[in-house]
Design an enzyme around this catalytic site. Structure first.
Site, PDB file in Angstrom:
ATOM      1  N   GLY A 177       0.898  -1.210   0.061  1.00  0.00           N
ATOM      2  CA  GLY A 177      -0.037   0.033   0.085  1.00  0.00           C
ATOM      3  C   GLY A 177       0.974   1.211  -0.047  1.00  0.00           C
ATOM      4  O   GLY A 177       2.224   1.207   0.139  1.00  0.00           O
TER       5      GLY A 177
ATOM      6  N   THR B 240       1.483   3.546   2.242  1.00  0.00           N
ATOM      7  CA  THR B 240       2.111   3.843   3.304  1.00  0.00           C
ATOM      8  C   THR B 240       3.246   2.916   3.501  1.00  0.00           C
ATOM      9  O   THR B 240       4.345   3.428   3.851  1.00  0.00           O
ATOM     10  CB  THR B 240       1.059   3.776   4.584  1.00  0.00           C
ATOM     11  OG1 THR B 240      -0.236   4.597   4.412  1.00  0.00           O
ATOM     12  CG2 THR B 240       1.643   4.368   5.800  1.00  0.00           C
TER      13      THR B 240
ATOM     14  N   ALA C 229      -2.852   0.361   7.059  1.00  0.00           N
ATOM     15  CA  ALA C 229      -4.299  -0.229   7.423  1.00  0.00           C
ATOM     16  C   ALA C 229      -5.314   0.723   7.017  1.00  0.00           C
ATOM     17  O   ALA C 229      -5.131   1.905   6.555  1.00  0.00           O
ATOM     18  CB  ALA C 229      -4.448  -0.187   8.950  1.00  0.00           C
ATOM     19  N   ASP C 230      -6.639   0.214   6.622  1.00  0.00           N
ATOM     20  CA  ASP C 230      -7.658   1.149   6.009  1.00  0.00           C
ATOM     21  C   ASP C 230      -8.237   1.890   7.168  1.00  0.00           C
ATOM     22  O   ASP C 230      -8.964   2.910   7.081  1.00  0.00           O
ATOM     23  CB  ASP C 230      -8.421   0.400   4.951  1.00  0.00           C
ATOM     24  CG  ASP C 230      -7.836  -0.280   3.880  1.00  0.00           C
ATOM     25  OD1 ASP C 230      -7.160   0.435   3.146  1.00  0.00           O
ATOM     26  OD2 ASP C 230      -7.865  -1.494   3.976  1.00  0.00           O
TER      27      ASP C 230
ATOM     28  N   LYS D  94      -8.208  -4.095   6.717  1.00  0.00           N
ATOM     29  CA  LYS D  94      -7.074  -3.864   5.580  1.00  0.00           C
ATOM     30  C   LYS D  94      -7.636  -4.642   4.481  1.00  0.00           C
ATOM     31  O   LYS D  94      -8.657  -5.257   4.508  1.00  0.00           O
ATOM     32  CB  LYS D  94      -5.792  -4.758   6.195  1.00  0.00           C
ATOM     33  CG  LYS D  94      -4.951  -3.852   7.153  1.00  0.00           C
ATOM     34  CD  LYS D  94      -3.942  -4.922   7.583  1.00  0.00           C
ATOM     35  CE  LYS D  94      -2.669  -4.955   6.534  1.00  0.00           C
ATOM     36  NZ  LYS D  94      -2.451  -3.800   5.539  1.00  0.00           N
ATOM     37  N   GLY D  95      -7.034  -4.641   3.496  1.00  0.00           N
ATOM     38  CA  GLY D  95      -7.335  -5.284   2.145  1.00  0.00           C
ATOM     39  C   GLY D  95      -7.971  -4.398   1.195  1.00  0.00           C
ATOM     40  O   GLY D  95      -8.287  -4.887  -0.126  1.00  0.00           O
TER      41      GLY D  95
ATOM     42  N   GLY E 272      -6.234  -2.743  -0.874  1.00  0.00           N
ATOM     43  CA  GLY E 272      -5.234  -2.848  -1.752  1.00  0.00           C
ATOM     44  C   GLY E 272      -5.249  -4.213  -2.450  1.00  0.00           C
ATOM     45  O   GLY E 272      -4.432  -4.707  -3.453  1.00  0.00           O
TER      46      GLY E 272
ATOM     47  N   GLU F  26      -1.018 -10.656   3.655  1.00  0.00           N
ATOM     48  CA  GLU F  26      -0.652  -9.945   4.614  1.00  0.00           C
ATOM     49  C   GLU F  26      -1.013 -10.558   5.955  1.00  0.00           C
ATOM     50  O   GLU F  26      -0.270 -10.487   7.047  1.00  0.00           O
ATOM     51  CB  GLU F  26      -1.326  -8.497   4.651  1.00  0.00           C
ATOM     52  CG  GLU F  26      -1.111  -7.781   3.488  1.00  0.00           C
ATOM     53  CD  GLU F  26      -1.848  -6.453   2.974  1.00  0.00           C
ATOM     54  OE1 GLU F  26      -2.977  -6.427   3.691  1.00  0.00           O
ATOM     55  OE2 GLU F  26      -1.197  -5.385   2.641  1.00  0.00           O
TER      56      GLU F  26
ATOM     57  N   LYS G  70      -7.240   7.285   9.293  1.00  0.00           N
ATOM     58  CA  LYS G  70      -7.612   5.918   9.128  1.00  0.00           C
ATOM     59  C   LYS G  70      -8.491   5.641  10.574  1.00  0.00           C
ATOM     60  O   LYS G  70      -8.800   4.479  10.840  1.00  0.00           O
ATOM     61  CB  LYS G  70      -6.351   4.970   8.964  1.00  0.00           C
ATOM     62  CG  LYS G  70      -5.706   5.416   7.726  1.00  0.00           C
ATOM     63  CD  LYS G  70      -6.463   5.269   6.490  1.00  0.00           C
ATOM     64  CE  LYS G  70      -5.464   5.400   5.038  1.00  0.00           C
ATOM     65  NZ  LYS G  70      -4.443   4.316   4.956  1.00  0.00           N
TER      66      LYS G  70
HETATM   67  O1  DER Z   1      -4.571  -3.252   1.110  1.00  0.00           O
HETATM   68  C1  DER Z   1      -4.018  -3.194   2.250  1.00  0.00           C
HETATM   69  O2  DER Z   1      -4.077  -4.032   3.000  1.00  0.00           O
HETATM   70  C2  DER Z   1      -3.305  -1.976   2.508  1.00  0.00           C
HETATM   71  O3  DER Z   1      -2.187  -2.102   3.377  1.00  0.00           O
HETATM   72  C3  DER Z   1      -4.033  -0.855   3.263  1.00  0.00           C
HETATM   73  O4  DER Z   1      -4.707  -1.299   4.284  1.00  0.00           O
HETATM   74  C4  DER Z   1      -3.405   0.522   3.539  1.00  0.00           C
HETATM   75  O5  DER Z   1      -3.183   1.195   2.278  1.00  0.00           O
HETATM   76  P1  DER Z   1      -2.641   2.557   2.216  1.00  0.00           P
HETATM   77  O6  DER Z   1      -1.357   2.550   2.934  1.00  0.00           O
HETATM   78  O7  DER Z   1      -2.373   2.687   0.833  1.00  0.00           O
HETATM   79  O8  DER Z   1      -3.716   3.314   2.530  1.00  0.00           O
END
Ligand code: DER
Length: 234
Positions: free
Chosen positions: A29, A31, A87-88, A98-99, A101, A107, A125
């Site tokens: 992702g 971050t 994380a989202d 999460k997820g 992405g 993960e 977040k």
């Molecule tokens: O998809 C994922 O699991 C990513 O880690 C997501 O949770 C965080 O993505 P971001 O850092 O682009 O917001």
């Protein structure tokens, strides 16, 4: 500060936990990308050495390769010293969604095998309770009869006001994960209460591979905001 600058600040702070010789779970992702870049930079500067990276997606694997970070996998390293990932959503108990992405399965496997899992987020977040925001709860499912499984998921959570949408990739085709599966995004309106019960119910559906709730997995969450950096530890 822009959101991306906040993400970088949180990521760089997390990399301060990295010591030479560690086996590291490398997140996915926008971050986590900053954390992987920083690890590559410190390796190049000789400030870190003998690091082995376990990537949580093909995308992160490519990024790490381009940075010269030595890579391996869970089969060779079933216990990981430290994972760093975004994380989202993060709730007050450090439960995560999460997820978004699409990398949640790898993960969750890698972060579940980690002695320490540091989550890096910008302040946007942070939520009061996960799953109750407009943002979706991703569930990885097998492609076989995906409509059947999506409907089972929707009806399972309809008490919380749930819509189930197949995640689409390019040209309106279903998005396919690194593992060859599909993702159904569950748009849940209301607080789902006991998340453990919801998690168990979702995982009992035969067509489900894994979901994006990471319950009681994060050891530390680093939050970057205009206020500065806040570190919450379990
Ligand atoms: O998809 C994922 O699991 C990513 O880690 C997501 O949770 C965080 O993505 P971001 O850092 O682009 O917001």
């Amino acid at each position: 500060l822009t959101q991306d600058e906040l993400k970088r600040i949180a990521a760089y702070k997390a990399v301060e936990f990295v010591q030479s010789g560690m086996v590291l779970g490398l997140g996915t992702g926008s971050t986590a990308k900053h954390a992987v870049d920083r690890i590559g930079e410190l390796l190049r500067q000789g400030k870190l050495e003998n690091i082995i990276g376990i990537p949580t997606s093909k995308k992160t694997q490519e990024q790490a390769l381009s940075l010269g970070i030595p890579l391996s996998d869970l089969d060779s390293h079933p216990v990981i010293d430290l994972s760093i990932d975004g994380a989202d959503e993060v709730d007050p108990d450090l439960n995560l969604v999460k997820g978004r992405g699409g990398s949640l399965l790898r993960e969750k496997m890698i972060e579940g095998a980690s002695k320490k899992f540091v989550v890096i987020v910008d302040e946007s977040k942070m939520v009061k309770h996960i799953g109750g925001s407009k943002l979706a709860l991703p569930v990885e499912i097998v492609p076989f009869c995906w409509r059947f499984t999506a409907e089972k998921l929707r009806s399972l959570l309809e008490g919380y006001g749930c819509e189930a949408n197949l995640r689409l990739g390019e040209k309106g085709k279903p998005f396919v994960t690194d593992n060859g599966n599909y993702i159904v995004d569950l748009n849940v309106e209301n607080d789902m209460g006991d998340l453990g019960l919801v998690s168990d119910a979702i995982l009992r559906l035969a067509g489900v591979v894994e979901h994006g709730m990471f319950l009681d997995m994060a050891s530390t969450v680093i939050i970057a905001g205009d206020f500065g950096v806040n570190i919450k530890t379990k």
